[in-house]
Design an enzyme around this catalytic site. Structure first.
Site, PDB file in Angstrom:
ATOM      1  N   ASP A   1     -25.898  22.736 -23.377  1.00 48.24           N
ATOM      2  CA  ASP A   1     -26.455  23.490 -22.245  1.00 48.24           C
ATOM      3  C   ASP A   1     -27.482  24.524 -22.666  1.00 48.24           C
ATOM      4  OD1 ASP A   1     -25.256  22.412 -20.005  1.00 48.24           O
ATOM      5  OD2 ASP A   1     -23.493  23.711 -20.128  1.00 48.24           O
TER       6      ASP A   1
ATOM      7  N   LYS B   1      -1.428  -7.988  -4.929  1.00 43.60           N
ATOM      8  CA  LYS B   1      -2.276  -6.832  -4.635  1.00 43.60           C
ATOM      9  C   LYS B   1      -1.414  -5.609  -4.374  1.00 43.60           C
ATOM     10  CE  LYS B   1      -5.317  -4.605  -1.387  1.00 43.60           C
ATOM     11  NZ  LYS B   1      -5.908  -4.562  -0.060  1.00 43.60           N
TER      12      LYS B   1
ATOM     13  N   LYS C   1     -15.489  23.913 -18.552  1.00 46.03           N
ATOM     14  CA  LYS C   1     -16.228  24.025 -19.816  1.00 46.03           C
ATOM     15  C   LYS C   1     -15.561  24.921 -20.863  1.00 46.03           C
ATOM     16  CE  LYS C   1     -20.743  22.973 -17.979  1.00 46.03           C
ATOM     17  NZ  LYS C   1     -22.162  23.291 -17.905  1.00 46.03           N
TER      18      LYS C   1
ATOM     19  N   HIS D   1       0.840  -1.209   0.000  1.00 46.30           N
ATOM     20  CA  HIS D   1       0.000   0.000   0.000  1.00 46.30           C
ATOM     21  C   HIS D   1       0.865   1.246   0.000  1.00 46.30           C
ATOM     22  CE1 HIS D   1      -2.390  -3.256   1.626  1.00 46.30           C
ATOM     23  NE2 HIS D   1      -3.451  -2.630   1.147  1.00 46.30           N
TER      24      HIS D   1
END
Ligand code: SKM
Length: 512
Positions: free
Chosen positions: A336, A152, A299, A125
């Protein structure tokens, strides 16, 4: 079911009894196995507790006894910890998780007496970052060399593009038949958890309850199954997502995934927490990444990241929908303005006798905000013949947009005293009033009586403070939910090539 990837429910509780209850819930929720986090128990009698859990678990068990030095809660001595894991193996655990840093010691103590039934997951980890591909490759090689049955590793996403390196490793492990669990922790790593079945990961973690995670960023089992159609994902599943920052509030995943499911469209749609759109597109450039929605604050920046932009979106200067063409090129457009303007027109039309032309023609239309959505609304209103006014926190940006659409500019401070006439239209396109800051509003309540309609692009909550005060002042409202549904129709059609399920979209949003 289109894949073999398992859903594992992490089980953390103070007592064995509580654990057994949670394990029942895990089964009811649809998990395939449980991860028993021994380090969460407040008191622990290894022999009897593990025996009880193995015997009474309704699902296959994975035993993990995570020490503090690997991010867990166990702070005791190493020998007892590894003894408990060995015991779990003897008593019939289906899997145990041993940390890479402890595997040599574990193997030595095992003296070759490995149970045939129990698979050993060797784990690593990293709570700081996601290393380079080369380092990850080396890590996997070391884990494999330790004698792991299953590899893992979990890393931490500092940027959404970190996940790409982990997908690469997962795919590569498939080719060399190494079972692998590879996760990227944190909100920016969410797609690593959802897309396991597409890339062939052995399992993914799903929680029983929102927020009850054993590692950052885990989705709930419910969301994996009911929102992301987890069992239906496979190598050919097309990936879609909403690019934003923040993005966890977005209802787009609810809409598109349910619509995909309703027609058997092989796609999945996820929230994508993105810092930089150019980097995102550069990294995820394969045909798998088939389409994107885009929201605040990207955007405008996204326009220059597309290979081709629809002329109206270019005029507006904002894109909220991107589709990948078969040749891999990205095409951007704006859905939009149609979504918002048609919702507003519908309400205005309702209060007037049917007439030709837009009910917006000649009206004074005040847009709050000069960002992507502000530009779309200003453009749409102008096109319908309204006289446009832009009010923005930064006056210069209001001025720029007003110049483009040929309107007037105000600073936000001036807005409450701006009422040259009555019967005006007000449209908030900023995130003011959006969850969690629901007490914020862009304009004083007193000023609202000069308007005949107030629209808010914010849709979480559905009734913002602005809309509530408008209603209290007897003014018509149009909610962000109506715009949200309206803008989604065209996106869905562009994503799938199928007609938008308008009634289904309305039904989904009515339920929220
Ligand atoms: O323009 C839309 C966008 O396409 C999706 C979205 C969302 O999911 O919250 C909101 C609007 O910005």
């Amino acid at each position: 079911r289109r894949n073999q990837t398992l859903i594992c429910a992490p089980i953390m509780a103070d007592t064995v009894d509580q654990m057994l209850n949670l394990m029942q819930n895990a089964k009811t929720s649809g998990a395939d196995l449980v991860e028993v986090r021994l380090d969460s128990l407040k008191s622990f009698n290894p022999q009897s507790d593990i025996d009880t859990i193995v015997k009474q678990s309704p699902l296959p068990t994975l035993f993990t006894y995570r020490p503090t030095w690997e991010g867990g809660q166990y702070a005791g001595d190493e020998a007892s910890r590894l003894d408990a894991l060995r015991l779990a193996m003897e008593l019939g655990a289906d899997y145990i998780d041993v940390e890479l840093k402890a595997i040599d010691e574990f193997n030595t103590a095992l003296h070759g007496n490995k149970s045939a039934k129990c698979k050993v997951i060797v784990s690593s980890h990293n709570y700081d970052n996601t290393p380079s591909s080369e380092e990850l490759g080396n890590l996997v090689a070391r884990i494999q060399a330790s004698g792991a049955d299953i590899v893992k590793f979990a890393t931490t996403a500092l940027d959404i593009t970190d996940v790409a390196r982990v997908f690469q490793i997962t795919v590569h492990s498939q080719v060399s038949s190494v079972p692998i669990i590879a996760m990227v922790m944190g909100e920016k790593g969410l797609m690593s958890r959802i897309l396991c079945p597409k890339f062939g990961g052995y399992l993914t973690f799903g929680t029983l309850e929102v927020g009850k995670v054993s590692a950052p960023g885990q989705p709930t089992i419910k969301d994996l199954l009911n929102i992301y159609n987890f069992r239906q994902l496979g190598p050919d599943t097309k990936i879609f997502g909403i690019i934003g920052k923040p993005v966890s509030h977005s209802k787009s995943p609810l809409l598109y995934n349910e619509a995909f499911r309703s027609v058997g469209f092989n796609g999945v749609y996820m929230p994508l927490l993105v810092d930089d759109v150019a980097t995102l597109f550069r990294t995820y450039s394969s045909l798998d990444f088939a389409g994107f929605s885009c929201t605040i604050p990207h955007k405008e920046a996204i326009v220059d990241c597309c290979d081709e932009v629809d002329p109206t979106a270019k005029l507006i200067g904002a894109v909220n929908c991107v589709v990948r063409r078969p040749d891999g090129k990205l095409f951007g457009c704006n859905t939009d303005y149609v979504g918002a303007i048609s919702a507003i027109e519908e309400v205005l039309q309702g209060s007037q006798p049917i007439m030709s032309g837009s009910p917006l023609a000649g009206k004074l239309f005040v847009v709050i905000g000069a960002g992507g959505a502000g530009k779309a609304l200003a453009y749409g209103a102008k096109e319908k013949g309204a006289r446009v006014v832009i009010a923005n926190r930064t006056y210069e940006r209001a001025r720029e947009l007003a110049d483009v659409v040929g309107g007037q500019a105000l600073s936000l401070d001036e807005l409450s005293n701006f009422h040259p006439e009555t019967d005006m239209i007000l449209a908030n396109t900023t995130s003011i009033g959006m969850q969690p800051k629901v007490d914020d509003t862009p304009i004083s309540k007193e000023a609202l009586r000069y308007y005949s309609l107030v629209f808010d692009a914010v849709y979480t909550p559905k009734i913002t403070r602005l809309l509530r005060e408008a209603q209290e002042s007897g003014v018509n409202i149009v909610t962000g939910v109506e715009m949200f549904i309206g803008q989604a129709y065209e996106q869905y059609e562009r994503f799938t090539g199928l007609p938008a399920p308008k009634e289904l979209f309305k039904k989904i949003m009515a339920g929220y």
